[in-house]
Motif scaffolding. Structure first.
Motif, PDB file in Angstrom:
ATOM      1  N   CYS A  29       0.771  -1.274  -0.011  1.00  0.00           N
ATOM      2  CA  CYS A  29       0.135   0.052   0.080  1.00  0.00           C
ATOM      3  C   CYS A  29       0.904   1.352  -0.094  1.00  0.00           C
ATOM      4  O   CYS A  29       0.719   2.120  -0.757  1.00  0.00           O
ATOM      5  CB  CYS A  29      -1.005   0.044   1.302  1.00  0.00           C
ATOM      6  SG  CYS A  29      -2.161   1.300   1.182  1.00  0.00           S
ATOM      7  N   CYS A  30       1.971   1.352   0.900  1.00  0.00           N
ATOM      8  CA  CYS A  30       2.948   2.435   0.817  1.00  0.00           C
ATOM      9  C   CYS A  30       3.532   2.632  -0.357  1.00  0.00           C
ATOM     10  O   CYS A  30       3.531   3.858  -1.090  1.00  0.00           O
ATOM     11  CB  CYS A  30       3.850   2.123   1.933  1.00  0.00           C
ATOM     12  SG  CYS A  30       3.366   2.232   3.622  1.00  0.00           S
ATOM     13  N   HIS A  31       3.947   1.588  -1.109  1.00  0.00           N
ATOM     14  CA  HIS A  31       4.469   1.791  -2.430  1.00  0.00           C
ATOM     15  C   HIS A  31       3.569   2.274  -3.547  1.00  0.00           C
ATOM     16  O   HIS A  31       3.841   3.138  -4.130  1.00  0.00           O
ATOM     17  CB  HIS A  31       5.114   0.270  -2.818  1.00  0.00           C
ATOM     18  CG  HIS A  31       5.716   0.217  -4.156  1.00  0.00           C
ATOM     19  ND1 HIS A  31       7.058   0.812  -4.353  1.00  0.00           N
ATOM     20  CD2 HIS A  31       5.379  -0.048  -5.534  1.00  0.00           C
ATOM     21  CE1 HIS A  31       7.498   0.521  -5.412  1.00  0.00           C
ATOM     22  NE2 HIS A  31       6.421   0.179  -6.361  1.00  0.00           N
ATOM     23  N   GLN A  32       2.461   1.657  -3.430  1.00  0.00           N
ATOM     24  CA  GLN A  32       1.407   2.207  -4.463  1.00  0.00           C
ATOM     25  C   GLN A  32       0.968   3.514  -4.323  1.00  0.00           C
ATOM     26  O   GLN A  32       0.511   4.444  -5.158  1.00  0.00           O
ATOM     27  CB  GLN A  32       0.266   1.189  -4.450  1.00  0.00           C
ATOM     28  CG  GLN A  32       0.736  -0.324  -4.929  1.00  0.00           C
ATOM     29  CD  GLN A  32      -0.479  -1.177  -4.900  1.00  0.00           C
ATOM     30  OE1 GLN A  32      -1.206  -0.823  -4.089  1.00  0.00           O
ATOM     31  NE2 GLN A  32      -0.496  -2.454  -5.491  1.00  0.00           N
ATOM     32  N   VAL A  33       0.878   3.927  -3.208  1.00  0.00           N
ATOM     33  CA  VAL A  33       0.516   5.433  -2.810  1.00  0.00           C
ATOM     34  C   VAL A  33       1.572   6.441  -2.937  1.00  0.00           C
ATOM     35  O   VAL A  33       0.958   7.791  -3.260  1.00  0.00           O
ATOM     36  CB  VAL A  33      -0.286   5.491  -1.353  1.00  0.00           C
ATOM     37  CG1 VAL A  33       0.638   5.703  -0.474  1.00  0.00           C
ATOM     38  CG2 VAL A  33      -1.285   6.340  -1.418  1.00  0.00           C
ATOM     39  N   LEU A  34       2.869   6.258  -2.996  1.00  0.00           N
ATOM     40  CA  LEU A  34       3.707   7.276  -3.122  1.00  0.00           C
ATOM     41  C   LEU A  34       3.586   8.229  -4.280  1.00  0.00           C
ATOM     42  O   LEU A  34       3.588   9.626  -4.117  1.00  0.00           O
ATOM     43  CB  LEU A  34       4.921   6.754  -3.131  1.00  0.00           C
ATOM     44  CG  LEU A  34       5.662   6.494  -1.707  1.00  0.00           C
ATOM     45  CD1 LEU A  34       6.924   5.713  -1.896  1.00  0.00           C
ATOM     46  CD2 LEU A  34       5.920   7.612  -0.841  1.00  0.00           C
ATOM     47  N   ASN A  35       3.253   7.809  -5.465  1.00  0.00           N
ATOM     48  CA  ASN A  35       3.216   8.614  -6.781  1.00  0.00           C
ATOM     49  C   ASN A  35       2.021   9.588  -6.492  1.00  0.00           C
ATOM     50  O   ASN A  35       1.614  10.621  -6.991  1.00  0.00           O
ATOM     51  CB  ASN A  35       3.237   7.752  -8.088  1.00  0.00           C
ATOM     52  CG  ASN A  35       4.707   7.425  -8.275  1.00  0.00           C
ATOM     53  OD1 ASN A  35       5.552   8.135  -8.153  1.00  0.00           O
ATOM     54  ND2 ASN A  35       4.935   6.187  -8.859  1.00  0.00           N
ATOM     55  N   ARG A  36       0.877   9.017  -5.934  1.00  0.00           N
ATOM     56  CA  ARG A  36      -0.517   9.639  -5.725  1.00  0.00           C
ATOM     57  C   ARG A  36      -0.267  10.761  -4.772  1.00  0.00           C
ATOM     58  O   ARG A  36      -0.952  11.944  -5.004  1.00  0.00           O
ATOM     59  CB  ARG A  36      -1.494   8.701  -5.211  1.00  0.00           C
ATOM     60  CG  ARG A  36      -1.968   7.511  -5.953  1.00  0.00           C
ATOM     61  CD  ARG A  36      -2.613   6.467  -5.565  1.00  0.00           C
ATOM     62  NE  ARG A  36      -3.016   5.490  -6.328  1.00  0.00           N
ATOM     63  CZ  ARG A  36      -4.192   4.679  -6.445  1.00  0.00           C
ATOM     64  NH1 ARG A  36      -5.045   4.857  -5.531  1.00  0.00           N
ATOM     65  NH2 ARG A  36      -4.302   3.753  -7.251  1.00  0.00           N
ATOM     66  N   ILE A  37       0.512  10.502  -3.871  1.00  0.00           N
ATOM     67  CA  ILE A  37       0.690  11.696  -2.925  1.00  0.00           C
ATOM     68  C   ILE A  37       1.342  12.769  -3.692  1.00  0.00           C
ATOM     69  O   ILE A  37       0.952  13.982  -3.562  1.00  0.00           O
ATOM     70  CB  ILE A  37       1.751  11.320  -1.732  1.00  0.00           C
ATOM     71  CG1 ILE A  37       0.706   9.946  -0.951  1.00  0.00           C
ATOM     72  CG2 ILE A  37       2.115  12.299  -0.818  1.00  0.00           C
ATOM     73  CD1 ILE A  37       1.792   9.451   0.205  1.00  0.00           C
ATOM     74  N   LEU A  38       2.404  12.491  -4.499  1.00  0.00           N
ATOM     75  CA  LEU A  38       3.243  13.618  -5.101  1.00  0.00           C
ATOM     76  C   LEU A  38       2.205  14.089  -6.165  1.00  0.00           C
ATOM     77  O   LEU A  38       2.287  15.402  -6.191  1.00  0.00           O
ATOM     78  CB  LEU A  38       4.516  12.977  -5.879  1.00  0.00           C
ATOM     79  CG  LEU A  38       5.481  12.163  -5.081  1.00  0.00           C
ATOM     80  CD1 LEU A  38       6.604  11.590  -5.883  1.00  0.00           C
ATOM     81  CD2 LEU A  38       6.220  13.298  -4.177  1.00  0.00           C
TER      82      LEU A  38
END
Length: 126
Positions: free
Chosen positions: A18-27
């Protein structure tokens, strides 16, 4: 209380993913919502650290017969920080769609599983 390594590994692996998948979304949202960049930055840092910690735990569960109390405590600490970040983001003024895009509810649920908190089920009244 003994730690169920298989369950702990499964939970931490799900958090890692989940952390890996959400990083680009945060940016992506940091660019769209610069006034919320401080909260999103804190969330991104929490995701980076937690992702690496969960990867370490996963290897530890596979390659040993147990985990130290220190690493389990660190997982609990990082999960508490992650829950705080998610709660802050959900209350900072971002839309529900943005919070869903950032998987805040899912992340909280995953972290609650590691922390041993059970989901409260609401009962429907007739």
């Amino acid at each position: 209380m003994s730690l169920n390594l298989h369950k702990f590994r499964e939970d931490t692996t799900n958090i890692q993913l989940c952390c890996h998948q959400v990083l680009n979304r945060i940016l992506d949202l940091m660019v769209k919502h610069p006034k919320h960049a401080t909260h999103l930055n804190k969330y991104s840092k929490a995701c980076l650290v937690t992702e690496r910690l969960c990867e370490y735990v996963s290897h530890g569960c596979c390659n040993s017969i147990g985990l130290s109390n220190h690493i389990v405590s660190e997982c609990h600490l990082k999960c508490n920080e992650m829950v705080d970040c998610c709660e802050t983001i959900m209350s900072c003024g971002l839309s529900k769609d943005d919070c869903k895009y950032l998987r805040c509810v899912e992340m909280k649920s995953l972290c609650d599983s590691v922390l041993g908190k059970k989901k409260s089920k609401s009962k429907k009244r007739k």
